[in-house]
Motif scaffolding. Structure first.
Motif, PDB file in Angstrom:
ATOM      1  N   PRO A 118       0.803  -1.244   0.000  1.00 47.06           N
ATOM      2  CA  PRO A 118       0.000   0.000   0.000  1.00 47.06           C
ATOM      3  C   PRO A 118       0.825   1.278   0.000  1.00 47.06           C
ATOM      4  O   PRO A 118       0.338   2.314  -0.457  1.00 47.06           O
ATOM      5  CB  PRO A 118      -0.822  -0.124   1.297  1.00 47.06           C
ATOM      6  N   THR A 119       2.074   1.217   0.459  1.00 47.72           N
ATOM      7  CA  THR A 119       2.871   2.437   0.514  1.00 47.72           C
ATOM      8  C   THR A 119       3.323   2.907  -0.863  1.00 47.72           C
ATOM      9  O   THR A 119       3.618   4.093  -1.047  1.00 47.72           O
ATOM     10  CB  THR A 119       4.108   2.224   1.405  1.00 47.72           C
ATOM     11  N   PHE A 120       3.384   1.995  -1.824  1.00 43.92           N
ATOM     12  CA  PHE A 120       3.789   2.406  -3.169  1.00 43.92           C
ATOM     13  C   PHE A 120       2.746   2.034  -4.220  1.00 43.92           C
ATOM     14  O   PHE A 120       3.042   2.036  -5.416  1.00 43.92           O
ATOM     15  CB  PHE A 120       5.152   1.785  -3.540  1.00 43.92           C
ATOM     16  N   ALA A 121       1.532   1.748  -3.785  1.00 47.55           N
ATOM     17  CA  ALA A 121       0.491   1.342  -4.741  1.00 47.55           C
ATOM     18  C   ALA A 121       0.179   2.449  -5.744  1.00 47.55           C
ATOM     19  O   ALA A 121      -0.179   2.181  -6.892  1.00 47.55           O
ATOM     20  CB  ALA A 121      -0.784   0.938  -3.992  1.00 47.55           C
ATOM     21  N   ASN A 122       0.308   3.694  -5.311  1.00 50.71           N
ATOM     22  CA  ASN A 122       0.011   4.800  -6.229  1.00 50.71           C
ATOM     23  C   ASN A 122       1.040   4.919  -7.339  1.00 50.71           C
ATOM     24  O   ASN A 122       0.790   5.609  -8.340  1.00 50.71           O
ATOM     25  CB  ASN A 122      -0.047   6.119  -5.445  1.00 50.71           C
ATOM     26  N   LEU A 123       2.170   4.259  -7.218  1.00 48.54           N
ATOM     27  CA  LEU A 123       3.208   4.321  -8.243  1.00 48.54           C
ATOM     28  C   LEU A 123       3.119   3.176  -9.248  1.00 48.54           C
ATOM     29  O   LEU A 123       3.852   3.171 -10.230  1.00 48.54           O
ATOM     30  CB  LEU A 123       4.596   4.300  -7.585  1.00 48.54           C
ATOM     31  N   ILE A 124       2.244   2.214  -9.000  1.00 46.08           N
ATOM     32  CA  ILE A 124       2.093   1.070  -9.902  1.00 46.08           C
ATOM     33  C   ILE A 124       1.047   1.421 -10.953  1.00 46.08           C
ATOM     34  O   ILE A 124      -0.023   1.936 -10.632  1.00 46.08           O
ATOM     35  CB  ILE A 124       1.677  -0.186  -9.115  1.00 46.08           C
ATOM     36  N   ASP A 125       1.353   1.120 -12.204  1.00 45.62           N
ATOM     37  CA  ASP A 125       0.376   1.416 -13.256  1.00 45.62           C
ATOM     38  C   ASP A 125      -0.830   0.505 -13.110  1.00 45.62           C
ATOM     39  O   ASP A 125      -0.723  -0.628 -12.620  1.00 45.62           O
ATOM     40  CB  ASP A 125       1.017   1.256 -14.643  1.00 45.62           C
ATOM     41  N   TYR A 126      -1.997   0.993 -13.561  1.00 45.69           N
ATOM     42  CA  TYR A 126      -3.266   0.300 -13.309  1.00 45.69           C
ATOM     43  C   TYR A 126      -3.330  -1.086 -13.960  1.00 45.69           C
ATOM     44  O   TYR A 126      -3.798  -2.041 -13.326  1.00 45.69           O
ATOM     45  CB  TYR A 126      -4.423   1.177 -13.784  1.00 45.69           C
ATOM     46  N   PRO A 127      -2.898  -1.258 -15.224  1.00 45.41           N
ATOM     47  CA  PRO A 127      -2.969  -2.620 -15.797  1.00 45.41           C
ATOM     48  C   PRO A 127      -2.167  -3.645 -15.014  1.00 45.41           C
ATOM     49  O   PRO A 127      -2.622  -4.775 -14.820  1.00 45.41           O
ATOM     50  CB  PRO A 127      -2.415  -2.422 -17.214  1.00 45.41           C
ATOM     51  N   SER A 128      -0.976  -3.270 -14.553  1.00 46.02           N
ATOM     52  CA  SER A 128      -0.175  -4.213 -13.764  1.00 46.02           C
ATOM     53  C   SER A 128      -0.861  -4.546 -12.444  1.00 46.02           C
ATOM     54  O   SER A 128      -0.858  -5.696 -11.998  1.00 46.02           O
ATOM     55  CB  SER A 128       1.213  -3.635 -13.494  1.00 46.02           C
ATOM     56  N   MET A 129      -1.455  -3.548 -11.817  1.00 47.10           N
ATOM     57  CA  MET A 129      -2.147  -3.796 -10.553  1.00 47.10           C
ATOM     58  C   MET A 129      -3.364  -4.691 -10.760  1.00 47.10           C
ATOM     59  O   MET A 129      -3.598  -5.634  -9.995  1.00 47.10           O
ATOM     60  CB  MET A 129      -2.565  -2.466  -9.923  1.00 47.10           C
ATOM     61  N   LYS A 130      -4.108  -4.424 -11.820  1.00 50.38           N
ATOM     62  CA  LYS A 130      -5.345  -5.176 -12.056  1.00 50.38           C
ATOM     63  C   LYS A 130      -5.082  -6.608 -12.491  1.00 50.38           C
ATOM     64  O   LYS A 130      -5.732  -7.539 -12.018  1.00 50.38           O
ATOM     65  CB  LYS A 130      -6.179  -4.435 -13.107  1.00 50.38           C
ATOM     66  N   ASN A 131      -4.126  -6.786 -13.390  1.00 54.00           N
ATOM     67  CA  ASN A 131      -3.938  -8.091 -14.016  1.00 54.00           C
ATOM     68  C   ASN A 131      -2.896  -8.956 -13.324  1.00 54.00           C
ATOM     69  O   ASN A 131      -2.909 -10.182 -13.511  1.00 54.00           O
ATOM     70  CB  ASN A 131      -3.540  -7.909 -15.486  1.00 54.00           C
ATOM     71  N   SER A 132      -1.994  -8.350 -12.551  1.00 50.02           N
ATOM     72  CA  SER A 132      -0.908  -9.144 -11.961  1.00 50.02           C
ATOM     73  C   SER A 132      -0.884  -9.087 -10.440  1.00 50.02           C
ATOM     74  O   SER A 132      -0.772 -10.122  -9.778  1.00 50.02           O
ATOM     75  CB  SER A 132       0.443  -8.655 -12.506  1.00 50.02           C
ATOM     76  N   LEU A 133      -0.995  -7.890  -9.878  1.00 51.68           N
ATOM     77  CA  LEU A 133      -0.830  -7.753  -8.427  1.00 51.68           C
ATOM     78  C   LEU A 133      -2.054  -8.257  -7.667  1.00 51.68           C
ATOM     79  O   LEU A 133      -1.932  -9.067  -6.737  1.00 51.68           O
ATOM     80  CB  LEU A 133      -0.544  -6.291  -8.081  1.00 51.68           C
ATOM     81  N   ILE A 134      -3.250  -7.785  -8.051  1.00 53.28           N
ATOM     82  CA  ILE A 134      -4.474  -8.178  -7.326  1.00 53.28           C
ATOM     83  C   ILE A 134      -4.708  -9.680  -7.367  1.00 53.28           C
ATOM     84  O   ILE A 134      -5.026 -10.292  -6.330  1.00 53.28           O
ATOM     85  CB  ILE A 134      -5.684  -7.409  -7.889  1.00 53.28           C
TER      86      ILE A 134
END
Length: 928
Positions: free
Chosen positions: A473-489
């Motif tokens: 959560p401390t660097f979530a704002n720096l991750i691009d949305y496609p990577s967060m949606k498709n890989s991280l979550i």
């Protein structure tokens, strides 16, 4: 602009020509590519220094070139002396190997035009840094012009020179003979290296005996390149023609004085009269005052004074100088440790690297980047040392610009990103993830940084997973949305579902709750909320984590939960969870509070929606009715006139027309769709009632006489309610029957024709030929007695009908008052009272409501009193009234073709009744 380009082109061409002419034909060019001219060094700054790379390995080097054109002015034997002196210095340097001596990577090569050799990469000579810019390119390189020596560089540089001299004096048994700023070279890392062994003197005694150094006498007739620099030369060289190791220590003292005095030597020497200059120098040295050394730091001032002493025996030797307190600086000692790092074992290195973060903030940035960073990154090849080195490298990266980070640090971090062992590497990277995501280019983040985070989420170590979930959560704002949606979550969800650790599961839910704000609303509703229902465990911490995600989504202004989701999925999931036995009172209250908030919003939103739908339906219904009535008037304009005629011809037709139309409507409905049994029974009853109504006998007209009321002034306001109630209880047949030859009134036709305003052609709401809202105002037209010859219709231009005499013919029957029960069929009696809401606006809310039947009776009496004169008055013969009454019964008495019923003669009231069944019921009451 063109002139600037031409100037730049000429400069580049000139530099290229200089480089080409300098090394053309030299064997060095076979193996090395020569770059730009960066510095100068050596005795008299005679050597030009160029950047270069080795062709085979692309290794960076420095190319030293001596252009023979510099000595064209000399005689041949002098040229040979100069060349021999230069060759001797380079050859001697090539044979010696020490960290404090300049490293030669390719030996000296001679061509017709130049001498050249290659060394380790070089930045500049100390003389260049101190302001001696002879034999430098024009314009002057900015890195030399702006170069500034920091205190730690000066201290450690002088220490390095002292160590180099210690090596030469102790190990090699050699006197350098020309220690000057020109012969001290700063390499690319900033280290100070010794070169210029043109005048070195080797000991003639065997190594086990006391060294003895022969010295040549000063010859002022030799070219200056064949002589050492007299400004840094010890007095004994000139005055006693002797030299020893202490002579180099004097030169070191003179260099230290020049360093702290911006390159200015302690004495200026007249080369034409060298002996006189040195004699004067000797006197000054013997009386050396503190004011002369005021620019030298106080902690080293006494040592410099000793180095400049006239007696060689008083001067400290090189080994003693390396141990003076001046060099016990933390920064200098740190740099010294790095230079000897290859000699240390892993334990010593680890201890040193642990304490390094405390020292780095005290060092200048350029020193750190030039001297420390290369030493740190070189340790990445040792996996055991990476956990100790990496924190220091990332600490340096924080102070670097993004460009410096990409150029100097990121290339060395690339292989470390992929290392999985030791596990501490991953922990360190996770703790500095914000730094990596801020300064690393997007492509490298996608290819190197984020895969490392994914590996941490899938790591077998629970501690690694917990740390990763806490840090994301401390660097979530720096991750691009496609990577967060498709890989991280997806990986966070898998960690939550597949782990056997309660801590990992709870941290996964907490992590999801904290990064919800960076996700899209519909992704949360379609992916995150359904995932919550898949979590198997029912521990209180897990349940509170689920509740937290629901609450964050529900209350967040960007996200929110739709009422369909609330009613269909969220509440059915939360309510059973709220009664889990593991929850305590506070946790249960938290559940109930959220559930209540959701129910309140669900109620408010749905209620608002239904209210809006209701308003829209009412508006649509009004529009549909208005459109239908307007269309029916345009489609059947002639039917309204014929229905008015029917009203005057036979009142019973109007009563039955409603039933007939209803019959037709029912039959059409029956044709369109099959009816239920109840509907069929209702339809049969209505048909039966219609048949009974048709089979009834027509009304028998009887002449009736109504006693004219006694005219007297009355306060209608005070007696309005009483009069209305009395009219309600008054029987219709109370009037006495008059003579058959006199026409008095028609009580059963209580239609008062009074029109107050022109009727709107487009909005006439006519049912059964009559305006259902005919008013009873006295203004308009009146039907009174007139001449027998007067026409009923006055003409097209008349705004209303003129007064006329209406006398019944001899054969016209008298209409006696009939009881409503005998005149109206049982069907009419069963009908409910007519809806008079349209008249409420006409009469105003302050007046009591009066039924149509009562109003008709009242107006009928007023009409008769107005039109029928008292007994015995003239113009009451049958001949006078006959033609007009006959006209009432004619088919032509209608709307079409009569100027009386032109649009300007009809007034439509403000409130229009549009219900045809209501108008039909009113007419039934009128003719009752």
């Amino acid at each position: 602009m063109e002139s600037m380009l031409n100037k730049l082109k000429s400069t580049v061409t000139k530099v290229t020509a200089d480089v080409t002419s300098a090394v053309m034909g030299n064997p060095v060019t076979r193996e090395f590519d020569v770059g730009r001219h960066i510095a100068s060094g050596g005795n008299g700054l005679a050597w030009k220094i160029f950047n270069g790379t080795k062709k085979s390995t692309k290794q960076e080097v420095a190319v030293f070139v001596f252009d023979k054109k510099l000595i064209d002015k000399y005689q041949k034997f002098e040229k040979d002396q100069i060349i021999d002196s230069l060759k001797r210095g380079v050859q001697q340097l090539t044979r010696l190997r020490h960290p404090r001596l300049l490293t030669v990577q390719h030996p000296l090569e001679e061509s017709r035009d130049c001498l050249a050799f290659c060394t380790e990469p070089v930045c500049a000579s100390l003389a260049n840094v101190l302001g001696s810019w002879d034999n430098l390119p024009s314009p002057l390189p900015s890195d030399i012009k702006e170069y500034k020596l920091y205190d730690v560089e000066t201290k450690y540089g002088l220490l390095q020179v002292s160590e180099g001299l210690s090596f030469l004096h102790s190990s090699v048994k050699m006197v350098h003979g020309n220690i000057t700023p020109e012969n001290i070279i700063l390499n690319k890392s900033g280290a100070w290296k010794i070169m210029g062994f043109d005048f070195c003197v080797q000991s003639t005694n065997p190594s086990e005996q006391e060294p003895k150094f022969p010295c040549k006498e000063w010859d002022p007739n030799l070219p200056f390149l064949c002589l050492p620099n007299p400004e840094y030369l010890a007095p004994e060289y000139i005055l006693s023609v002797s030299c020893e190791t202490a002579s180099d220590m004097y030169s070191l003292g003179a260099v230290m004085y020049a360093v702290f005095n911006k390159g200015k030597p302690i004495f200026e020497v007249n080369k034409q009269d060298i002996y006189k200059s040195f004699s004067r120098q000797l006197d000054q040295l013997s009386r050396l005052s503190s004011s002369t050394l005021q620019n030298i730091p106080e902690e080293v001032r006494e040592h410099v004074k000793l180095l400049l002493n006239v007696a060689p025996a008083v001067r400290p030797d090189a080994d003693q100088m390396t141990k003076i307190p001046f060099f016990d600086d933390v920064g200098a000692m740190t740099l010294q440790y790095f230079d000897s790092l290859f000699q240390r074992d892993n334990l010593q290195k680890s201890q040193f690297f642990k304490g390094l973060p405390k020292v780095l903030p005290k060092l200048p940035k350029r020193v750190i980047i030039q001297r420390i960073l290369p030493c740190l990154t070189s340790e990445f090849v040792n996996p055991d040392m990476v956990p100790f080195v990496l924190p220091n490298v990332l600490l340096i990266a924080e102070e670097c610009t993004k460009e410096e980070y990409i150029k100097l640090i990121l290339p060395d971090l690339g292989p470390v990103f992929k290392q999985q062992e030791p596990i501490q590497i991953l922990l360190i990277f996770l703790q500095k993830m914000d730094l990596l995501l801020t300064k690393t280019p997007p492509d490298e983040i996608k290819n190197s940084v984020l895969p490392m985070v994914y590996r941490a989420l899938e790591a077998p170590s629970i501690q690694i997973q917990e740390l990763c979930l806490n840090i994301i959560p401390t660097f979530a704002n720096l991750i691009d949305y496609p990577s967060m949606k498709n890989s991280l979550i997806p990986r966070i969800k898998n960690a939550c579902l597949q782990t056997s650790s309660l801590a990992v599961r709870v941290n996964s839910l907490v992590c999801l709750g904290k990064i919800l704000e960076y996700l899209d609303k519909w992704f949360v509703l379609d992916d995150i909320l359904p995932f919550l229902q898949q979590i198997p465990s029912k521990e209180p911490a897990v349940l509170m984590g689920i509740l937290g995600i629901y609450k964050c989504t529900f209350t967040h202004k960007k996200l929110g939960i739709t009422k369909e989701q609330l009613a269909g999925k969220v509440l059915p999931h939360l309510i059973p969870l709220s009664i889990e036995n593991n929850l305590n009172l506070n946790q249960f209250n938290s559940f109930i509070c959220v559930i209540k908030d959701m129910l309140n919003r669900l109620e408010a939103e749905h209620k608002t929606k239904l209210e809006q739908l209701h308003v829209m339906q009412e508006q649509q219904k009004s529009l549909d009715i208005a459109n239908q009535m307007s269309g029916s008037e345009e489609a059947r304009p002639s039917s309204t006139g014929s229905q008015i005629d029917k009203v005057f011809n036979n009142g019973t037709d109007l009563l039955t027309s409603g039933c007939d139309s209803k019959e037709n409507e029912m039959s059409s409905i029956q044709r369109k769709a099959s009816l239920t049994l109840e509907e069929k029974q209702k339809l049969a009853k209505e048909q039966e009632q219609a048949q009974k109504l048709k089979s009834q006998q027509p009304l028998k007209p009887q002449a009736t006489t109504v006693t004219p009321p006694v005219k007297q002034t009355k306060d209608l306001t005070d007696t309005l309610i009483d009069n209305m109630s009395s009219l309600t209880s008054r029987p219709i047949n109370q009037a006495q029957v008059a003579s058959s030859n006199s026409f008095s009134s028609v009580p059963s036709m209580g239609v008062g024709m009074g029109f107050s305003s022109p009727i709107d052609n487009t909005k006439r709401n006519m049912t059964n030929g009559l305006n259902t809202n005919m008013g009873f105002q006295t203004a308009g037209f009146t039907m009174g007695a007139g001449l027998a010859t007067q026409n009923f219709f006055s003409g097209p231009s008349a705004t209303g009908a003129t007064k006329m005499n209406i006398v019944p013919p001899a054969n016209m029957p008298n209409y006696s008052a009939m009881n409503a029960a005998s005149a109206v069929s049982p069907l009419t009696q069963q009908n409910r009272p007519p809806d008079m809401s349209a008249l409420d606006n006409l009469f105003g809310p302050q007046k009591p409501k009066v039924s149509m039947k009562q109003l008709a009776q009242q107006k009928s009496s007023q009409w008769v009193n107005q039109f029928v004169p008292p007994p015995g008055s003239p113009n009451t013969s049958n001949t006078a009234l006959g033609p007009q009454m006959n006209m009432i019964g004619q088919p032509g008495f209608g709307i079409q073709g009569n100027p009386f019923f032109s649009p300007q003669n009809f007034a439509q009231p403000a409130n229009t009744m549009t219900n045809s069944s209501s108008a039909s019921n009113d007419l039934k009451d009128l003719f009752g």
